[in-house]
Design a protein around this motif. Structure first.
Motif, PDB file in Angstrom:
ATOM      1  N   MET A   1       0.820  -1.207   0.000  1.00 46.94           N
ATOM      2  CA  MET A   1       0.000   0.000   0.000  1.00 46.94           C
ATOM      3  C   MET A   1       0.854   1.259   0.000  1.00 46.94           C
ATOM      4  O   MET A   1       0.631   2.185  -0.786  1.00 46.94           O
ATOM      5  N   GLN A   2       1.856   1.307   0.881  1.00 48.43           N
ATOM      6  CA  GLN A   2       2.678   2.501   0.992  1.00 48.43           C
ATOM      7  C   GLN A   2       4.070   2.342   0.374  1.00 48.43           C
ATOM      8  O   GLN A   2       4.871   3.261   0.427  1.00 48.43           O
ATOM      9  N   ILE A   3       4.348   1.217  -0.184  1.00 52.13           N
ATOM     10  CA  ILE A   3       5.608   0.866  -0.836  1.00 52.13           C
ATOM     11  C   ILE A   3       6.751   0.824   0.174  1.00 52.13           C
ATOM     12  O   ILE A   3       7.144   1.826   0.747  1.00 52.13           O
ATOM     13  N   MET A   4       7.247  -0.373   0.399  1.00 49.04           N
ATOM     14  CA  MET A   4       8.426  -0.556   1.235  1.00 49.04           C
ATOM     15  C   MET A   4       9.631  -0.813   0.343  1.00 49.04           C
ATOM     16  O   MET A   4       9.493  -1.084  -0.857  1.00 49.04           O
ATOM     17  N   GLY A   5      10.806  -0.730   0.922  1.00 46.25           N
ATOM     18  CA  GLY A   5      12.023  -0.991   0.171  1.00 46.25           C
ATOM     19  C   GLY A   5      13.116  -1.471   1.085  1.00 46.25           C
ATOM     20  O   GLY A   5      13.090  -1.225   2.293  1.00 46.25           O
ATOM     21  N   ALA A   6      14.078  -2.173   0.511  1.00 46.95           N
ATOM     22  CA  ALA A   6      15.213  -2.677   1.279  1.00 46.95           C
ATOM     23  C   ALA A   6      16.502  -2.348   0.553  1.00 46.95           C
ATOM     24  O   ALA A   6      16.572  -2.361  -0.675  1.00 46.95           O
ATOM     25  N   ALA A   7      17.536  -2.042   1.349  1.00 43.48           N
ATOM     26  CA  ALA A   7      18.904  -1.895   0.842  1.00 43.48           C
ATOM     27  C   ALA A   7      19.777  -2.800   1.693  1.00 43.48           C
ATOM     28  O   ALA A   7      19.606  -2.852   2.918  1.00 43.48           O
ATOM     29  N   TRP A   8      20.686  -3.529   1.060  1.00 41.65           N
ATOM     30  CA  TRP A   8      21.503  -4.468   1.832  1.00 41.65           C
ATOM     31  C   TRP A   8      22.906  -4.577   1.252  1.00 41.65           C
ATOM     32  O   TRP A   8      23.153  -4.277   0.090  1.00 41.65           O
ATOM     33  N   ARG A   9      23.820  -4.990   2.120  1.00 38.39           N
ATOM     34  CA  ARG A   9      25.201  -5.230   1.711  1.00 38.39           C
ATOM     35  C   ARG A   9      25.737  -6.418   2.499  1.00 38.39           C
ATOM     36  O   ARG A   9      25.221  -6.765   3.573  1.00 38.39           O
TER      37      ARG A   9
END
Length: 258
Positions: free
Chosen positions: A221-229
């Motif tokens: 609904m609100q758009i989630m996101g992930a960044a990873w290393r």
């Protein structure tokens, strides 16, 4: 637990409480007696995707500010399961719904939010976490990021493996939160964002992408996101097939999970 999860899956599929297939499911609603479903059109925030029919949850005492919906909370919970036993940081907890999902996954959680300075909010959050039997694994700190993040890291000599940024959504706050978190993240780390429908919030994810972090978007609904290393991976998510999803222009260059 398997039987309970199966029952919950059947309930979720018959309502607008969508949960991505393959996720482990929890249902801590009894720990949040003031949580209700509200009409998202009542919100004053311009980036709320009120056209998405998934249930929008609020605290009945503050019905204009939403929680993570069911699918978003399970992205958070299932991501945190990968970091059980490790240090996690949450910036912005509101009434503790997201903090509860993180703690139930078994992380050692530090939470920073200026709203915790309000006695009624602190009482509400601690009561919910106590009812969920996770209060002992959560360190609640009232204060403003990024200053309080840096102060806490120095005080405890700490870095974090999992970070959830869901604090002040107005620029430059999301970017400033991300900059300090990137400095204090472990070599193997994942940072989650909520409300990426806002271009101000997306500035944080853009920054990590430019710094060489891997990135993915979750269509919720609100758009989630992930960044990873490093040696970690994000969860895989299948967007609700009943919805004709679209992305705002500021996110079109990102890969979408599922």
């Amino acid at each position: 637990m398997t039987e309970t999860n199966e029952i919950i899956k059947n309930v979720s599929l018959s309502t607008w409480d969508y949960i991505s297939p393959g996720f482990e499911i929890i249902y801590p609603d009894s720990s949040f007696p003031n949580m209700i479903v509200a009409d998202p059109k009542s919100s004053y925030w311009p980036y709320l995707r009120a056209e998405i029919p998934h249930s929008w949850y609020v605290d009945k005492k503050e019905p204009f500010i939403g929680f993570l919906n069911r699918d978003e909370a399970h992205i958070l919970y299932n991501t945190a399961l990968k970091f059980a036993g490790k240090k996690a940081l949450e910036i912005g907890c509101w009434r503790g719904w997201s903090a509860c999902h993180l703690a139930l996954a078994g992380v050692e959680l530090d939470v920073i939010d200026p709203v915790l300075a309000k006695e009624d909010v602190y009482e509400s959050v601690t009561t919910s976490l106590r009812l969920a039997n996770v209060l002992g694994s959560v360190n609640l700190i009232d204060g403003y990021s990024p200053q309080k993040v840096e102060e806490l890291a120095k005080q405890l000599q700490r870095k974090w493996s999992l970070i959830f940024i869901d604090g002040d959504h107005e620029a430059p706050a999301p970017l400033n939160d991300t900059i300090i978190c990137e400095q204090l993240a472990e070599a193997d780390a994942l940072i989650l964002f909520h409300d990426l429908n806002s271009p101000d919030v997306t500035q944080g994810l853009d920054y990590l992408k430019q710094k060489g972090w891997n990135t993915i978007i979750y269509q919720t609904m609100q758009i989630m996101g992930a960044a990873w290393r490093g040696n970690v991976e994000p969860v895989k998510h299948q967007p609700d097939p009943k919805i004709n999803w679209n992305l705002p222009e500021h996110l079109v260059d990102y890969s979408v999970s599922g």
